[in-house]
Enzyme design. Structure first.
Site, short mmCIF file in Angstrom:
data_model
loop_
_atom_site.label_atom_id
_atom_site.label_comp_id
_atom_site.label_asym_id
_atom_site.label_seq_id
_atom_site.Cartn_x
_atom_site.Cartn_y
_atom_site.Cartn_z
N CYS A 156 -8.73 10.87 -2.01
CA CYS A 156 -7.51 8.98 -2.35
C CYS A 156 -6.17 10.66 -2.02
O CYS A 156 -5.56 12.07 -3.06
CB CYS A 156 -8.00 9.26 -4.31
SG CYS A 156 -6.17 8.22 -4.96
N CYS A 181 -5.32 11.53 -5.24
CA CYS A 181 -5.57 12.73 -6.41
C CYS A 181 -5.48 13.33 -6.40
O CYS A 181 -5.78 14.61 -6.57
CB CYS A 181 -7.28 12.01 -5.93
SG CYS A 181 -7.40 10.37 -7.57
N ASN A 194 2.36 -2.97 -7.05
CA ASN A 194 1.85 -4.03 -5.49
C ASN A 194 0.22 -3.70 -5.91
O ASN A 194 -0.06 -2.77 -6.10
CB ASN A 194 2.54 -2.95 -4.54
CG ASN A 194 3.84 -3.08 -4.11
OD1 ASN A 194 4.30 -4.12 -4.81
ND2 ASN A 194 4.54 -2.32 -4.00
N HIS A 240 -3.97 3.91 -4.63
CA HIS A 240 -4.25 4.82 -6.16
C HIS A 240 -3.01 3.94 -7.47
O HIS A 240 -2.24 4.01 -6.67
CB HIS A 240 -4.49 6.07 -6.16
CG HIS A 240 -4.92 7.39 -7.56
ND1 HIS A 240 -6.28 7.46 -7.59
CD2 HIS A 240 -3.62 6.83 -8.88
CE1 HIS A 240 -4.99 8.55 -8.72
NE2 HIS A 240 -4.27 7.40 -10.43
N HIS A 300 0.18 2.46 -8.94
CA HIS A 300 1.28 3.23 -9.26
C HIS A 300 1.49 2.41 -9.41
O HIS A 300 1.98 1.21 -9.27
CB HIS A 300 1.46 4.22 -7.80
CG HIS A 300 1.55 3.58 -7.13
ND1 HIS A 300 -0.13 2.84 -6.13
CD2 HIS A 300 2.01 2.39 -5.73
CE1 HIS A 300 0.13 2.67 -4.99
NE2 HIS A 300 1.28 1.93 -5.11
P1 AMP Z 1 2.42 0.56 -2.24
O1 AMP Z 1 3.07 -0.07 -1.32
O2 AMP Z 1 2.69 -0.23 -3.19
O3 AMP Z 1 1.60 1.32 -2.20
O4 AMP Z 1 3.33 2.68 -2.11
C1 AMP Z 1 3.09 3.40 -2.08
C2 AMP Z 1 4.17 4.35 -1.60
O5 AMP Z 1 3.85 5.92 -2.12
C3 AMP Z 1 5.11 4.47 -0.56
O6 AMP Z 1 5.98 4.01 -1.71
C4 AMP Z 1 5.06 5.47 -0.49
O7 AMP Z 1 6.12 5.90 0.22
C5 AMP Z 1 4.74 6.57 -1.03
N1 AMP Z 1 3.72 7.94 -0.67
C6 AMP Z 1 3.24 7.49 -0.15
N2 AMP Z 1 2.97 9.33 0.51
C7 AMP Z 1 3.52 10.00 -0.21
C8 AMP Z 1 3.20 10.83 -0.76
N3 AMP Z 1 2.54 11.76 -0.33
N4 AMP Z 1 3.79 11.89 -2.04
C9 AMP Z 1 4.36 10.67 -2.39
N5 AMP Z 1 5.07 9.18 -2.35
C10 AMP Z 1 4.57 8.98 -1.40
ZN ZN Z 2 -6.41 8.24 -6.79
#
Ligand code: AMP
Ligand code: ZN
Length: 111
Positions: free
Chosen positions: A3, A6, A86, A97, A99
């Site tokens: 993940c 994580c 989401n 994970h 968020h």
């Molecule tokens: P979701 O589409 O709700 O799963 O959101 C995932 C979010 O994580 C997206 O807005 C991505 O731009 C963001 N994301 C993906 N990888 C990273 C990362 N390494 N650091 C910060 N944000 C990230």
């Molecule tokens: Zn995780």
């Protein structure tokens, strides 16, 4: 543990962290959809809202309180902001994970 969030929690991957306490971490989204775009996550690995248990009640509330505090810090409380979870494929969840997205700093389009 594969993940990516994580890994961010464990500092195995870089990120721009803006808040940390013993249960929660918040960092900037790398592909911001608004001038302020912060992700607020529990340090406990929970795949999504769909996997929450009653024991996570307080934790989920704390995510909202951290969002509120960061909205103040980033000066978007007055103009408004959006909080988004989401959940699953149709919502476009890409990282499994849990968020909370904090978005603001412009007039946000809806759907
Ligand atoms: P979701 O589409 O709700 O799963 O959101 C995932 C979010 O994580 C997206 O807005 C991505 O731009 C963001 N994301 C993906 N990888 C990273 C990362 N390494 N650091 C910060 N944000 C990230
Ligand atoms: Zn995780």
């Amino acid at each position: 543990m594969e993940c990516i969030f994580c890994k961010i929690i464990n500092k195995e991957r870089p990120s721009e962290i803006v808040y940390r306490d013993e249960k929660i971490l918040a960092f900037k989204d790398t592909e911001p959809k608004a001038p302020v775009h912060i992700l607020i996550i529990p340090q406990k690995h929970i795949p999504s809202v769909d996997y929450l248990g009653k024991e996570d009640r307080e934790l989920i509330g704390e995510l909202c309180l951290v969002a509120r505090k960061l909205a103040k810090e980033y000066k978007i409380s007055g103009t408004g902001y959006r909080l988004v979870f989401n959940v699953g494929k149709d919502a476009g969840q890409t990282i499994d994970h849990l968020h909370l997205h904090l978005l603001g700093g412009k007039k946000l389009p809806w759907a």
